[in-house]
Design a protein around this motif. Structure first.
Motif, PDB file in Angstrom:
ATOM      1  N   ASN A 120       0.827  -1.215   0.000  1.00 36.25           N
ATOM      2  CA  ASN A 120       0.000   0.000   0.000  1.00 36.25           C
ATOM      3  C   ASN A 120       0.861   1.264   0.000  1.00 36.25           C
ATOM      4  O   ASN A 120       0.552   2.257   0.666  1.00 36.25           O
ATOM      5  CB  ASN A 120      -0.945   0.017   1.209  1.00 36.25           C
ATOM      6  CG  ASN A 120      -1.977  -1.095   1.147  1.00 36.25           C
ATOM      7  OD1 ASN A 120      -2.361  -1.527   0.058  1.00 36.25           O
ATOM      8  ND2 ASN A 120      -2.419  -1.568   2.303  1.00 36.25           N
ATOM      9  N   GLY A 121       1.977   1.198  -0.730  1.00 37.61           N
ATOM     10  CA  GLY A 121       2.841   2.358  -0.861  1.00 37.61           C
ATOM     11  C   GLY A 121       3.728   2.641   0.328  1.00 37.61           C
ATOM     12  O   GLY A 121       4.385   3.680   0.387  1.00 37.61           O
ATOM     13  N   THR A 122       3.786   1.711   1.294  1.00 37.58           N
ATOM     14  CA  THR A 122       4.564   1.919   2.517  1.00 37.58           C
ATOM     15  C   THR A 122       5.520   0.755   2.743  1.00 37.58           C
ATOM     16  O   THR A 122       5.185  -0.397   2.463  1.00 37.58           O
ATOM     17  CB  THR A 122       3.622   2.030   3.738  1.00 37.58           C
ATOM     18  OG1 THR A 122       2.679   3.076   3.507  1.00 37.58           O
ATOM     19  CG2 THR A 122       4.407   2.324   5.010  1.00 37.58           C
ATOM     20  N   GLU A 123       6.710   1.063   3.245  1.00 39.99           N
ATOM     21  CA  GLU A 123       7.651   0.001   3.606  1.00 39.99           C
ATOM     22  C   GLU A 123       7.104  -0.771   4.801  1.00 39.99           C
ATOM     23  O   GLU A 123       6.662  -0.174   5.783  1.00 39.99           O
ATOM     24  CB  GLU A 123       9.018   0.601   3.943  1.00 39.99           C
ATOM     25  CG  GLU A 123       9.708   1.211   2.731  1.00 39.99           C
ATOM     26  CD  GLU A 123      11.056   1.820   3.064  1.00 39.99           C
ATOM     27  OE1 GLU A 123      11.344   2.001   4.279  1.00 39.99           O
ATOM     28  OE2 GLU A 123      11.827   2.123   2.135  1.00 39.99           O
ATOM     29  N   VAL A 124       7.110  -2.093   4.694  1.00 45.83           N
ATOM     30  CA  VAL A 124       6.531  -2.934   5.742  1.00 45.83           C
ATOM     31  C   VAL A 124       7.473  -4.082   6.079  1.00 45.83           C
ATOM     32  O   VAL A 124       8.389  -4.409   5.324  1.00 45.83           O
ATOM     33  CB  VAL A 124       5.169  -3.522   5.306  1.00 45.83           C
ATOM     34  CG1 VAL A 124       4.140  -2.431   5.109  1.00 45.83           C
ATOM     35  CG2 VAL A 124       5.323  -4.366   4.043  1.00 45.83           C
ATOM     36  N   GLY A 125       7.221  -4.695   7.218  1.00 45.73           N
ATOM     37  CA  GLY A 125       7.905  -5.924   7.568  1.00 45.73           C
ATOM     38  C   GLY A 125       7.205  -7.103   6.918  1.00 45.73           C
ATOM     39  O   GLY A 125       6.035  -7.018   6.534  1.00 45.73           O
ATOM     40  N   VAL A 126       7.929  -8.206   6.781  1.00 43.27           N
ATOM     41  CA  VAL A 126       7.332  -9.418   6.205  1.00 43.27           C
ATOM     42  C   VAL A 126       7.714 -10.624   7.052  1.00 43.27           C
ATOM     43  O   VAL A 126       8.786 -10.661   7.666  1.00 43.27           O
ATOM     44  CB  VAL A 126       7.787  -9.670   4.745  1.00 43.27           C
ATOM     45  CG1 VAL A 126       7.186  -8.669   3.800  1.00 43.27           C
ATOM     46  CG2 VAL A 126       9.301  -9.689   4.634  1.00 43.27           C
ATOM     47  N   ILE A 127       6.818 -11.596   7.085  1.00 46.44           N
ATOM     48  CA  ILE A 127       7.128 -12.875   7.718  1.00 46.44           C
ATOM     49  C   ILE A 127       7.287 -13.909   6.615  1.00 46.44           C
ATOM     50  O   ILE A 127       6.462 -13.994   5.700  1.00 46.44           O
ATOM     51  CB  ILE A 127       6.049 -13.289   8.739  1.00 46.44           C
ATOM     52  CG1 ILE A 127       6.463 -14.598   9.429  1.00 46.44           C
ATOM     53  CG2 ILE A 127       4.666 -13.387   8.110  1.00 46.44           C
ATOM     54  CD1 ILE A 127       5.662 -14.902  10.679  1.00 46.44           C
ATOM     55  N   ILE A 128       8.382 -14.648   6.675  1.00 48.61           N
ATOM     56  CA  ILE A 128       8.744 -15.585   5.607  1.00 48.61           C
ATOM     57  C   ILE A 128       8.894 -16.984   6.194  1.00 48.61           C
ATOM     58  O   ILE A 128       9.557 -17.171   7.219  1.00 48.61           O
ATOM     59  CB  ILE A 128      10.069 -15.165   4.934  1.00 48.61           C
ATOM     60  CG1 ILE A 128       9.966 -13.733   4.398  1.00 48.61           C
ATOM     61  CG2 ILE A 128      10.445 -16.125   3.818  1.00 48.61           C
ATOM     62  CD1 ILE A 128      11.277 -13.184   3.862  1.00 48.61           C
ATOM     63  N   ASP A 129       8.284 -17.960   5.549  1.00 48.05           N
ATOM     64  CA  ASP A 129       8.431 -19.366   5.922  1.00 48.05           C
ATOM     65  C   ASP A 129       9.230 -20.080   4.842  1.00 48.05           C
ATOM     66  O   ASP A 129       8.958 -19.900   3.651  1.00 48.05           O
ATOM     67  CB  ASP A 129       7.064 -20.052   6.024  1.00 48.05           C
ATOM     68  CG  ASP A 129       6.174 -19.445   7.081  1.00 48.05           C
ATOM     69  OD1 ASP A 129       5.997 -20.083   8.117  1.00 48.05           O
ATOM     70  OD2 ASP A 129       5.647 -18.333   6.854  1.00 48.05           O
ATOM     71  N   PHE A 130      10.197 -20.888   5.245  1.00 51.97           N
ATOM     72  CA  PHE A 130      10.871 -21.741   4.267  1.00 51.97           C
ATOM     73  C   PHE A 130      11.415 -22.982   4.964  1.00 51.97           C
ATOM     74  O   PHE A 130      11.545 -23.021   6.188  1.00 51.97           O
ATOM     75  CB  PHE A 130      11.983 -20.995   3.518  1.00 51.97           C
ATOM     76  CG  PHE A 130      13.122 -20.507   4.369  1.00 51.97           C
ATOM     77  CD1 PHE A 130      14.321 -21.203   4.426  1.00 51.97           C
ATOM     78  CD2 PHE A 130      13.014 -19.329   5.093  1.00 51.97           C
ATOM     79  CE1 PHE A 130      15.386 -20.744   5.186  1.00 51.97           C
ATOM     80  CE2 PHE A 130      14.073 -18.855   5.855  1.00 51.97           C
ATOM     81  CZ  PHE A 130      15.259 -19.565   5.904  1.00 51.97           C
ATOM     82  N   ALA A 131      11.671 -24.001   4.182  1.00 54.70           N
ATOM     83  CA  ALA A 131      12.159 -25.268   4.721  1.00 54.70           C
ATOM     84  C   ALA A 131      13.456 -25.644   4.021  1.00 54.70           C
ATOM     85  O   ALA A 131      13.643 -25.355   2.839  1.00 54.70           O
ATOM     86  CB  ALA A 131      11.123 -26.368   4.530  1.00 54.70           C
ATOM     87  N   VAL A 132      14.357 -26.271   4.762  1.00 52.52           N
ATOM     88  CA  VAL A 132      15.612 -26.739   4.178  1.00 52.52           C
ATOM     89  C   VAL A 132      15.881 -28.161   4.645  1.00 52.52           C
ATOM     90  O   VAL A 132      15.421 -28.585   5.705  1.00 52.52           O
ATOM     91  CB  VAL A 132      16.810 -25.836   4.557  1.00 52.52           C
ATOM     92  CG1 VAL A 132      16.652 -24.450   3.988  1.00 52.52           C
ATOM     93  CG2 VAL A 132      16.997 -25.777   6.059  1.00 52.52           C
ATOM     94  N   LYS A 133      16.637 -28.872   3.841  1.00 53.72           N
ATOM     95  CA  LYS A 133      17.084 -30.221   4.183  1.00 53.72           C
ATOM     96  C   LYS A 133      18.605 -30.177   4.204  1.00 53.72           C
ATOM     97  O   LYS A 133      19.236 -29.928   3.177  1.00 53.72           O
ATOM     98  CB  LYS A 133      16.565 -31.236   3.165  1.00 53.72           C
ATOM     99  CG  LYS A 133      16.811 -32.689   3.545  1.00 53.72           C
ATOM    100  CD  LYS A 133      16.312 -33.621   2.460  1.00 53.72           C
ATOM    101  CE  LYS A 133      14.808 -33.652   2.376  1.00 53.72           C
ATOM    102  NZ  LYS A 133      14.190 -34.330   3.542  1.00 53.72           N
ATOM    103  N   LEU A 134      19.187 -30.397   5.365  1.00 55.26           N
ATOM    104  CA  LEU A 134      20.628 -30.264   5.530  1.00 55.26           C
ATOM    105  C   LEU A 134      21.288 -31.631   5.640  1.00 55.26           C
ATOM    106  O   LEU A 134      20.780 -32.531   6.308  1.00 55.26           O
ATOM    107  CB  LEU A 134      20.953 -29.461   6.786  1.00 55.26           C
ATOM    108  CG  LEU A 134      20.476 -28.006   6.788  1.00 55.26           C
ATOM    109  CD1 LEU A 134      20.653 -27.403   8.165  1.00 55.26           C
ATOM    110  CD2 LEU A 134      21.223 -27.202   5.754  1.00 55.26           C
ATOM    111  N   GLY A 135      22.438 -31.761   4.984  1.00 54.29           N
ATOM    112  CA  GLY A 135      23.213 -32.984   5.069  1.00 54.29           C
ATOM    113  C   GLY A 135      24.683 -32.660   4.909  1.00 54.29           C
ATOM    114  O   GLY A 135      25.079 -31.500   4.881  1.00 54.29           O
TER     115      GLY A 135
END
Length: 248
Positions: A120-135
């Motif tokens: 809406n024309g304004t800088e905002v925070g965001v919440i981000i979900d992601f998944a990783v597989k580590l080996g």
């Protein structure tokens, strides 16, 4: 009755203010924000690129020495919040291991600041979900349909193993180290094979700075590699490999 009215106002107005705060959109889900944050190297509004770059950064930064020895791979579900300036302000990692959680938090805290999201024309925070597989070996197999491979591995049915052997052989043939100690040298390489099949974001951890510089030089000379693919699209692929430099 008077006291009841005062109590009613005290209860109602905080709720209204809270709803107004949520509606103002200061923290917006990553998938819903109008203009997502931008990771360096991504185009504006390229949501997939930014998410992939965040994932790649974490995967390459994470120190696998904290992973349990009895597991080949560890799955992590991660949530982060970037503030209105594009900086990390909060993180949550789903894991039963305090050591893995601590290393995941450390890896996230060095995430570079992104260009802020806009809503809406304004800088905002965001919440981000992601998944990783580590080996301990190839890092991104679960995120791609086909891993990257050089021409020499085109007909191989195990392309990731073929790629690792190819890089090991290429490094040993081309690295210039005048004096290699008895027993050879060990080092760890981490880099991204980008969507064009070129090597980027190279990090080298070896026994000496001289060794690191020599390995950095030779990795930059890797020939063109066929990029990884997912859903028919070429995608970046993070890679971390232990390298053994043989005694000459």
């Amino acid at each position: 009755m008077k006291y009841f009215a005062i109590l009613f106002l005290m209860l109602v107005f905080p709720t209204a203010n809270s709803q107004e705060s949520k509606a103002s959109g200061k923290i917006v889900p990553f998938k819903l924000v109008e203009q997502p944050p931008v990771f360096e190297g991504c185009e504006d509004e390229d949501r997939d690129c930014t998410l992939q770059k965040i994932t790649n950064f974490f995967v390459m930064e994470f120190n696998r020495k904290v992973l349990p020895d009895n597991l080949e791979e560890t799955d992590l579900a991660i949530k982060i919040i970037l503030d209105e300036a594009g900086a990390l302000t909060w993180q949550r990692i789903a894991t039963d291991s305090p050591e893995v959680e601590a290393e995941a938090i450390r890896s996230l805290k060095v995430l570079p600041t992104l260009t802020p999201a806009m809503h809406n024309g304004t800088e905002v925070g965001v919440i981000i979900d992601f998944a990783v597989k580590l080996g301990y070996g190839d890092l991104a197999d679960s995120q791609v349909d086909t891993p990257p491979f050089p021409d020499e591995c085109k007909s191989s049915e195990v392309k990731k193993e073929c790629l690792s052997k190819f890089i090991q052989s290429f490094v040993n043939k081309n690295v210039e180290i005048p004096k290699v100690k008895k027993g050879g040298h060990f080092a760890e390489l981490s880099f991204v094979i980008d969507a064009e099949g070129k090597v980027a974001e190279i990090k080298v951890t070896g026994e000496t700075e001289k060794l690191n510089r020599a390995l950095l030089t030779v990795i930059k000379k890797l020939p063109q590699i066929h990029p990884a693919t997912k859903n028919g699209q070429k995608v970046p692929y993070p890679l971390r490999l232990p390298i053994y430099i043989e005694k000459r």
